[in-house]
Design an enzyme around this catalytic site. Structure first.
Site, PDB file in Angstrom:
ATOM      1  N   SER A 109       9.863  -6.773  -0.715  1.00 33.04           N
ATOM      2  CA  SER A 109      11.274  -7.109  -0.421  1.00 33.04           C
ATOM      3  C   SER A 109      11.679  -6.587   0.959  1.00 33.04           C
ATOM      4  O   SER A 109      12.512  -5.688   1.056  1.00 33.04           O
ATOM      5  CB  SER A 109      12.206  -6.595  -1.530  1.00 33.04           C
ATOM      6  N   GLY A 147       0.788  -1.232   0.000  1.00 33.24           N
ATOM      7  CA  GLY A 147       0.000   0.000   0.000  1.00 33.24           C
ATOM      8  C   GLY A 147       0.818   1.279   0.000  1.00 33.24           C
ATOM      9  O   GLY A 147       0.277   2.381   0.035  1.00 33.24           O
ATOM     10  N   SER A 148       2.142   1.149  -0.072  1.00 34.88           N
ATOM     11  CA  SER A 148       2.979   2.355  -0.040  1.00 34.88           C
ATOM     12  C   SER A 148       3.004   3.079  -1.391  1.00 34.88           C
ATOM     13  O   SER A 148       3.443   4.217  -1.475  1.00 34.88           O
ATOM     14  CB  SER A 148       4.410   2.001   0.396  1.00 34.88           C
ATOM     15  N   THR A 152       1.806   1.682  -8.203  1.00 28.59           N
ATOM     16  CA  THR A 152       1.277   2.900  -8.835  1.00 28.59           C
ATOM     17  C   THR A 152       2.402   3.737  -9.436  1.00 28.59           C
ATOM     18  O   THR A 152       2.317   4.177 -10.592  1.00 28.59           O
ATOM     19  CB  THR A 152       0.503   3.740  -7.788  1.00 28.59           C
TER      20      THR A 152
HETATM   21  N1  LIG Z   1       1.651 -11.969   4.354  1.00 26.79           N
HETATM   22  C1  LIG Z   1       1.752 -11.036   3.405  1.00 26.79           C
HETATM   23  N2  LIG Z   1       2.606 -10.009   3.573  1.00 26.79           N
HETATM   24  C2  LIG Z   1       2.713  -9.082   2.623  1.00 26.79           C
HETATM   25  N3  LIG Z   1       2.008  -9.077   1.445  1.00 26.79           N
HETATM   26  C3  LIG Z   1       1.133 -10.080   1.253  1.00 26.79           C
HETATM   27  C4  LIG Z   1       0.971 -11.092   2.223  1.00 26.79           C
HETATM   28  N4  LIG Z   1       0.043 -11.962   1.747  1.00 26.79           N
HETATM   29  C5  LIG Z   1      -0.351 -11.530   0.546  1.00 26.79           C
HETATM   30  N5  LIG Z   1       0.314 -10.384   0.234  1.00 26.79           N
HETATM   31  C6  LIG Z   1       0.179  -9.740  -1.084  1.00 26.79           C
HETATM   32  O1  LIG Z   1       1.386 -10.056  -1.750  1.00 26.79           O
HETATM   33  C7  LIG Z   1       2.008  -8.878  -2.246  1.00 26.79           C
HETATM   34  C8  LIG Z   1       3.492  -8.847  -1.880  1.00 26.79           C
HETATM   35  O2  LIG Z   1       4.220  -9.759  -2.653  1.00 26.79           O
HETATM   36  P1  LIG Z   1       5.785  -9.566  -2.807  1.00 26.79           P
HETATM   37  O3  LIG Z   1       6.233 -10.618  -3.750  1.00 26.79           O
HETATM   38  O4  LIG Z   1       6.068  -8.154  -3.184  1.00 26.79           O
HETATM   39  O5  LIG Z   1       6.310  -9.845  -1.330  1.00 26.79           O
HETATM   40  S1  LIG Z   1       7.808 -10.077  -0.842  1.00 26.79           S
HETATM   41  O6  LIG Z   1       8.665  -9.130  -1.564  1.00 26.79           O
HETATM   42  O7  LIG Z   1       8.185 -11.457  -1.137  1.00 26.79           O
HETATM   43  O8  LIG Z   1       7.789  -9.829   0.601  1.00 26.79           O
HETATM   44  C9  LIG Z   1       1.316  -7.700  -1.617  1.00 26.79           C
HETATM   45  O9  LIG Z   1       1.209  -6.760  -2.653  1.00 26.79           O
HETATM   46  P2  LIG Z   1       1.448  -5.186  -2.462  1.00 26.79           P
HETATM   47  O10 LIG Z   1       0.276  -4.716  -1.658  1.00 26.79           O
HETATM   48  O11 LIG Z   1       1.418  -4.664  -3.872  1.00 26.79           O
HETATM   49  O12 LIG Z   1       2.755  -4.932  -1.800  1.00 26.79           O
HETATM   50  C10 LIG Z   1      -0.004  -8.246  -1.113  1.00 26.79           C
HETATM   51  O13 LIG Z   1      -1.006  -7.990  -2.056  1.00 26.79           O
HETATM   52  N1  LIG Z   2       1.492   9.102  -4.042  1.00 26.36           N
HETATM   53  C1  LIG Z   2       0.294   8.626  -3.681  1.00 26.36           C
HETATM   54  N2  LIG Z   2      -0.572   9.421  -3.020  1.00 26.36           N
HETATM   55  C2  LIG Z   2      -1.779   8.953  -2.648  1.00 26.36           C
HETATM   56  N3  LIG Z   2      -2.230   7.710  -2.880  1.00 26.36           N
HETATM   57  C3  LIG Z   2      -1.392   6.874  -3.525  1.00 26.36           C
HETATM   58  C4  LIG Z   2      -0.096   7.270  -3.963  1.00 26.36           C
HETATM   59  N4  LIG Z   2       0.502   6.213  -4.574  1.00 26.36           N
HETATM   60  C5  LIG Z   2      -0.386   5.217  -4.524  1.00 26.36           C
HETATM   61  N5  LIG Z   2      -1.524   5.605  -3.906  1.00 26.36           N
HETATM   62  C6  LIG Z   2      -2.716   4.774  -3.640  1.00 26.36           C
HETATM   63  O1  LIG Z   2      -2.362   3.868  -2.609  1.00 26.36           O
HETATM   64  C7  LIG Z   2      -2.954   2.607  -2.837  1.00 26.36           C
HETATM   65  C8  LIG Z   2      -1.876   1.533  -2.851  1.00 26.36           C
HETATM   66  O2  LIG Z   2      -1.016   1.763  -3.961  1.00 26.36           O
HETATM   67  P1  LIG Z   2      -0.224   0.570  -4.652  1.00 26.36           P
HETATM   68  O3  LIG Z   2       0.524   1.162  -5.783  1.00 26.36           O
HETATM   69  O4  LIG Z   2      -1.141  -0.562  -4.960  1.00 26.36           O
HETATM   70  O5  LIG Z   2       0.775   0.152  -3.483  1.00 26.36           O
HETATM   71  P2  LIG Z   2       1.727  -1.111  -3.373  1.00 26.36           P
HETATM   72  O6  LIG Z   2       2.026  -1.587  -4.769  1.00 26.36           O
HETATM   73  O7  LIG Z   2       2.922  -0.611  -2.646  1.00 26.36           O
HETATM   74  O8  LIG Z   2       0.947  -2.120  -2.569  1.00 26.36           O
HETATM   75  C9  LIG Z   2      -3.727   2.712  -4.155  1.00 26.36           C
HETATM   76  O9  LIG Z   2      -5.080   2.958  -3.849  1.00 26.36           O
HETATM   77  C10 LIG Z   2      -3.110   3.917  -4.831  1.00 26.36           C
HETATM   78  O10 LIG Z   2      -4.027   4.599  -5.658  1.00 26.36           O
END
Ligand SMILES: Nc1ncnc2c1ncn2[C@@H]1O[C@H](COP(=O)(O)OS(=O)(=O)O)[C@@H](OP(=O)(O)O)[C@H]1O
Ligand SMILES: Nc1ncnc2c1ncn2[C@@H]1O[C@H](COP(=O)(O)OP(=O)(O)O)[C@@H](O)[C@H]1O
Length: 232
Positions: free
Chosen positions: A118, A47-48, A52
């Protein structure tokens, strides 16, 4: 249970295998592409904004005629890494494999955008060492957990807080931020104003231009005019 495959994946030094050099060098490919290959490694909590910003940057690069590829954690876990979970060993193997894949792209002169939580410094540093100093650009999405959790775009934090996902990064699993990333992107600027994904992508683009990975917009217009017009 952890489905670690790291042990099997460890490279054996005893096998009778020899490195086969290709006939076309990386530099020649980069001359054709008019860019320098590298991996832009996005790390940060779920969610960081990793995906995006990576997507926004890829679009901007495409519009300039730069050849890229986008590797995203969620997507890679649907295919190449579908046998991996989220225990420490599986995350390490996930990052190791992705690091190897990005190296293949970088050695072809392509700019690889890798978007993975990561969470372990040692795994990221291993990829950095494998690629070499100029080929690995670490981008840290330094966004506080409270902000990521408030966004909760996929509802995963809610599930993690409810105990329905175990070992979720930032909740009951660690995240180790980088100490010396090439680029740090924060959700707000010095004045506390929110920073949009386009501004974050622009920061990375400026870095790529000033370090010679891609041509500046002006040079690009002169040399790659038709490609730009098609992309637009
Ligand atoms: N336990 C747990 N912890 C963190 N994230 C979780 C987990 N389970 C499922 N997800 C989903 O998997 C996405 C992260 O996968 P990654 O391959 O980036 O993870 S890692 O680098 O191996 O830690 C992550 O996506 P992002 O939200 O885009 O970061 C989640 O959607
Ligand atoms: N710079 C930003 N400011 C506000 N909201 C953002 C920003 N970047 C991403 N978002 C929002 O945050 C949420 C998570 O973004 P996402 O790219 O899926 O994060 P991640 O890939 O790290 O999980 C989405 O709803 C996206 O629209």
């Amino acid at each position: 249970m952890c489905k670690t495959v790291a042990a099997q994946a460890a490279c054996s030094k005893d096998q009778h295998i020899t490195w086969q050099e290709g006939a076309v060098r990386r530099e020649a490919k980069e001359r054709v592409l008019q860019q320098r290959g590298c991996v832009i490694w996005f790390t940060g909590l779920s969610g960081s904004g990793k995906s995006t910003v990576a997507c926004t940057l890829e679009h901007a690069l495409f519009n300039r005629g730069v050849l890229t590829t986008l590797l995203d954690g969620d997507n890679i876990r649907h295919g190449l890494n579908c046998n991996l979970g989220f225990c420490e060993e599986d995350r390490a193997e996930n990052i190791r494999r992705v690091g190897e894949v990005t190296k293949l792209f970088v050695d072809t002169g392509i700019i690889a955008l890798a978007s993975f939580i990561s969470p372990y410094k040692v795994d990221r540093d291993r990829v950095r060492a494998r690629l070499g100093p100029r080929d690995f650009i670490e981008v840290y999405l330094k966004v506080p957990l409270e902000v990521c959790e408030a966004r909760d775009a996929k509802g995963l934090y809610k599930l993690a807080r409810a105990g329905k996902i175990k070992g979720f990064t930032g909740i009951d699993d660690p995240y180790e931020g980088p100490e010396n990333p090439e680029i740090t992107l924060e959700a707000t600027d010095a004045a506390g104003r929110p920073v949009c994904p386009e501004t974050m992508a622009r920061t990375i683009l400026n870095y790529l231009e000033s370090h010679g990975y891609v041509r500046t917009a002006m040079a690009n217009n002169a040399v790659k005019g038709p490609a730009r017009a098609i992309a637009d």
